[in-house]
Scaffold this active site. Structure first.
Site, mmCIF file in Angstrom:
data_model
loop_
_atom_site.group_PDB
_atom_site.id
_atom_site.type_symbol
_atom_site.label_atom_id
_atom_site.label_comp_id
_atom_site.label_asym_id
_atom_site.label_seq_id
_atom_site.Cartn_x
_atom_site.Cartn_y
_atom_site.Cartn_z
ATOM 1 C CB SER A 129 -48.502 -15.266 5.397
ATOM 2 O OG SER A 129 -48.428 -16.411 6.222
ATOM 3 C CE LYS A 183 -50.690 -16.260 2.616
ATOM 4 N NZ LYS A 183 -51.874 -16.962 2.741
ATOM 5 C CG HIS A 186 -46.758 -18.601 2.363
ATOM 6 N ND1 HIS A 186 -47.896 -18.992 3.059
ATOM 7 C CD2 HIS A 186 -45.892 -18.152 3.301
ATOM 8 C CE1 HIS A 186 -47.712 -18.783 4.346
ATOM 9 N NE2 HIS A 186 -46.508 -18.278 4.523
ATOM 10 C CG ASN A 187 -51.461 -20.384 1.827
ATOM 11 O OD1 ASN A 187 -50.636 -19.606 2.290
ATOM 12 N ND2 ASN A 187 -52.750 -20.237 2.014
ATOM 13 C CD GLU A 190 -50.361 -22.280 5.833
ATOM 14 O OE1 GLU A 190 -49.964 -21.118 5.614
ATOM 15 O OE2 GLU A 190 -51.574 -22.553 5.988
#
Ligand code: 6PG
Length: 470
Positions: A129, A183, A186-187, A190
């Site tokens: 990222s 990940k 994480h997105n 986000e």
């Protein structure tokens, strides 16, 4: 040329090229491969200082790598990853390692790891990222897979990663596809953070009547405090950019229909499968999808108008909006981390939430000063049941909830859509409700389907004859 390079990158687009340049800056002997000659040329131009060169021949590229080989893929997720693997694997030896650093779906990563381990190749899924800037000067990285294989790239990853207080923003995440799973979440966070910022923008513009300059100043002020984060910085800066075509602000000529590549949706899909609710993240995914119905929205805005009222105390509302934003930010992380905990148990990922919040503090898109508090919370109590369970987070919640409620009430009574703010508050209220009304749901299920229920005063499974007891 044989066995000369420590690592080779397949895919020299923006991310691959910049990460390779970052590795070269850190003194590693690296090279790259790309089918597109223009990408090789760009690598040579940008990497002149390090005499960085790539290969046009995959065979020459593979032969130029030290044994066991370390090959990183930075190609678009999906079928391309499979076709690159198919091409390169026949050229490899047992013990070589492939690290897929794109945004691959974790189930693809699991499948590829199993397929390749049969051939003696270590396959690693690693989320990166930080975008172009991060790749070039220090991203946050989430590698998962075989631990011994990880150790072969650990020094490179630690050197190129972002650093916070000297700590590298990379750590071994866990076995299997855990790197790509983390990940993906994480997105999801986000997406949620981007949506709450969009909702705050809407309220500043349409409830307080702020112009772009005032919105910039408000975001700037907030970014000097506890909301300080990469996404708020970016958002703030958007409000000073002018459009060369019209001379007005660029933001005002951008269509209000958001696109996505799927990582947010995947996060929501998994949360449903694991029955671990992340409603605020879900709403952020839906908000992008709802935005696509522009024609319908235009027609309904005319057919079903809503009268707006004026907020009398602008300054007070602005203070409350900062609180609502901070609350929704805490909640976005809380939901993502809660999902990670559940996934860890389900998929045996052995996730360490303290380390994950630690490596998210720098380099990545969701980096924020709040992550320091979150990291401290998990450091204090690694088995924290939920972020809301931490005492210092609770103290912050107590302070910001009254203002948040007022923001939600004001937005709702003005007919302004605030899916993430509203869902975050409802999620919070659901979690702090001792006696929920879901006893009724169980009664209904038993009434029409004999699905049984449990009692509060006696162990066991019960069924009632609802019609007879009327
Ligand atoms: C990152 C970003 C990066 C990418 C998003 C965009 O961490 O660097 O998450 O991976 O910008 O995937 O996603 P959407 O196109 O779905 O908004």
């Amino acid at each position: 040329m044989k066995n000369k390079y420590t690592l080779g990158m397949i895919g020299l687009g923006t991310m691959g090229r910049n990460l390779l340049l970052n590795m070269a800056d850190n003194g590693f002997q690296v090279t790259g491969y790309d089918k597109d000659a223009r990408m090789l040329q760009k690598l040579e131009e940008d990497g002149k200082a390090h005499n960085l060169k790539g290969f046009e021949s995959l065979t020459d590229f593979v032969q130029s790598l030290e044994l066991p080989r370390r090959i990183m893929l930075l190609v678009p997720a999906g079928a391309i990853v499979d076709s690159v693997i198919q091409e390169v694997v026949p050229l490899l030896d047992k013990g070589d390692m492939i690290i897929d650093s794109g945004n691959s779906h974790y189930t693809d990563t699991s499948r590829r790891a199993i397929e390749l381990s049969d051939k003696g190749i270590h396959f690693f899924g690693m989320g990166i990222s930080g975008g172009e800037e991060g790749a070039r000067f220090g991203p946050s990285m989430m590698p998962g897979g075989d631990k011994t294989a990880y150790n072969a790239v650990k020094p490179i990853l630690e050197a190129v990663s972002a650093k916070v207080n000297g700590d590298p923003c990379v750590t071994y995440i866990g076995p299997g596809a855990s790197g790509h799973f983390v990940k993906m979440v994480h997105n999801g966070i986000e997406y949620s953070m981007m949506q709450i910022l969009a909702e705050a923008y809407d309220l500043l513009k349409n409830v307080l009547g702020y112009n772009n300059g005032q919105i910039f100043s408000t975001f700037e002020k907030w970014n000097n405090g506890r909301l300080k984060s990469f996404l708020l910085e970016v958002t703030r800066d958007i409000f000073k950019v002018k459009d060369p075509k019209t001379g007005g602000y660029l933001i005002d000529v951008i269509k209000d229909q958001a696109k996505s590549k799927g990582t947010g949706k995947w996060t929501s899909q998994v949360s449903m499968d694991l029955q671990l609710p992340i409603p605020t993240i879900n709403e952020s995914v839906s908000a992008r999808d709802l935005s696509k119905f522009k024609t319908l929205r235009v027609a309904l805005s005319k057919a079903l108008p809503h009268q707006q009222t004026k907020v009398e105390d602008t300054a007070a509302f602005e203070v409350q909006l900062e609180q609502a934003l901070y609350f929704a930010m805490i909640t976005s992380y809380a939901q993502g981390l809660h999902l990670l905990e559940q996934a860890s148990a389900e998929f045996k990922y052995e996730l360490n939430l303290k380390e994950i919040s630690q490596i998210w503090r720098g380099g990545c898109i969701i980096r924020a000063v709040l992550l320091e508090d979150i990291y401290q919370a998990y450091k204090k109590q690694p088995e924290l049941p939920h972020l809301y369970s931490d005492e210092s987070i609770q103290n912050q919640l107590k302070e910001i909830i009254p203002g948040t409620r007022n923001v939600v009430i004001t937005a709702l009574s003005n007919g302004i859509a605030i899916p993430c703010f509203a869902s975050a508050l409802t999620y919070y209220d659901s979690l702090r409700t001792e006696n929920s009304p879901l006893n009724l749901t169980q009664a209904q299920r038993d009434f029409f389907g004999a699905h049984t229920f449990e009692r509060i005063d006696e162990e066991g499974i019960f069924h009632a004859n609802w019609n007879e007891n009327n």
